[in-house]
Design an enzyme around this catalytic site. Structure first.
Site, short mmCIF file in Angstrom:
data_model
loop_
_atom_site.label_atom_id
_atom_site.label_comp_id
_atom_site.label_asym_id
_atom_site.label_seq_id
_atom_site.Cartn_x
_atom_site.Cartn_y
_atom_site.Cartn_z
N ALA A 29 -11.58 -1.58 -16.37
CA ALA A 29 -10.75 -1.40 -17.58
C ALA A 29 -9.77 -2.66 -17.65
O ALA A 29 -8.71 -2.61 -18.25
CB ALA A 29 -9.97 0.03 -17.47
N SER A 30 -9.97 -3.84 -17.10
CA SER A 30 -9.16 -4.94 -17.30
C SER A 30 -7.86 -4.73 -17.11
O SER A 30 -7.35 -4.12 -15.96
CB SER A 30 -9.39 -5.83 -18.58
OG SER A 30 -10.78 -6.08 -18.86
N HIS A 31 -6.64 -5.05 -17.94
CA HIS A 31 -5.41 -5.01 -17.82
C HIS A 31 -4.81 -3.98 -18.21
O HIS A 31 -3.59 -3.68 -18.10
CB HIS A 31 -4.99 -6.10 -18.98
CG HIS A 31 -5.15 -5.91 -20.31
ND1 HIS A 31 -6.60 -6.19 -20.83
CD2 HIS A 31 -4.55 -4.96 -21.29
CE1 HIS A 31 -6.54 -5.80 -22.27
NE2 HIS A 31 -5.30 -5.20 -22.51
#
Length: 217
Positions: free
Chosen positions: A147-149
Site C-alpha cells: 500500500a506504499s506510503h
C-alpha cells in the site's frame, strides 16, 4: 441503515463466504453500525495501477474476496491475450505489511484456478526486485502486494506488465473493463494454495534470480 447498504450486507451474510467473515460482519452490525455502513456502501475501486484500501470485511475494504475479484479481472485479460501469455505466467512480490504474504498467496490461487502459472518470492521483496523478476523470468505480468506510503491499516496490490513497469494504456483500460465486468464475487475462480503448488501452477522464485539482479546492479 440505508436499504441499499443493508442489501449489500445481507448478500455477504447469506452468500458463500467463510464463517469468520460473517462473524466479523455481525459483530460490526451489533456494535459499530456506522463502520459497517462505510464498509459496504460501495465497492472498493480498482484504479489505474491497482487497488488499495483499509483492510477489513466488506465490499469497501481490502480482504481476500475483494482481492480475488481484482485478480480475476487481470487473469481474464491475460487469457484474452492468448495461450502464450497464459504460459508465460505472472511474478508476485509482497512487502512487510500485515497480511501481505497471505494476499500474495491469494493472488497465486486465483491465477492457478485460471490455469495461469505464478512465480512468487518466498520472502518479502522490494518493487524493483519484482520488476526485474518479471523480465528475467519472461512473465507477462506481475503483482506487488503493498500500500506504499499509506498508514498500516491499509494494504493493496499494484499490477505490472511484461516490461516490468506498472500497467499503462492499453493494458490499464482493458484490465479495468475486465474487473468492472465482474458483478459478483462468486464469479471469481480460486483453488487452495497447496493444490496450486501440487499442480505446478505456483512455485517459488529461486535465489539465482536475485543473484543475477545484484550482479547486474
Amino acid at each position: 441503515m440505508d436499504a441499499a447498504i443493508q442489501a449489500n450486507v445481507n448478500t455477504w451474510l447469506n452468500g458463500n463466504y467463510d464463517q469468520d467473515t460473517k462473524n466479523q460482519i455481525l459483530a460490526l452490525q451489533a456494535s459499530h453500525p456506522d463502520e459497517l455502513a462505510d464498509a459496504f456502501y460501495r465497492n472498493l475501486e480498482f484504479g489505474t495501477g491497482g487497488i488499495r484500501g483499509v483492510m477489513g470485511m466488506g465490499a469497501n475494504r481490502l480482504n481476500k474476496y475483494v482481492l480475488r475479484r481484482a485478480v480475476q479481472g487481470v487473469a481474464n485479460y491475460i487469457l484474452r491475450c492468448g495461450e502464450n501469455a497464459k504460459k508465460r505466467g505472472v511474478a508476485i512480490a509482497y512487502d512487510s505489511r500485515n497480511n501481505s504474504s497471505v494476499f500474495g498467496q491469494e493472488v497465486a490461487c486465483v491465477l492457478a484456478a485460471n490455469g495461469i502459472r505464478s512465480y512468487i518470492f518466498p520472502t518479502l521483496q522490494t518493487t524493483p526486485s519484482l520488476s526485474y523478476a518479471i523480465r528475467k523470468l519472461g512473465c507477462i505480468s506481475g503483482f506487488c502486494i503493498t500500500a506504499s506510503h499509506n498508514p498500516p491499516q491499509y494494504n493493496g496490490i499494484k499490477v505490472y506488465w511484461e516490461d516490468g513497469a506498472q500497467i499503462i494504456s492499453p493494458q490499464d483500460t482493458e484490465i479495468l473493463k475486465e474487473v468492472f465486468s465482474i458483478k459478483s464475487f462468486s464469479e471469481t475462480k480460486h483453488i487452495d494454495y497447496s493444490k496450486a503448488q501440487s499442480l505446478g501452477l505456483s512455485q517459488f522464485i529461486h535465489d539465482d534470480v536475485m543473484d543475477c539482479y545484484f550482479k547486474e546492479i
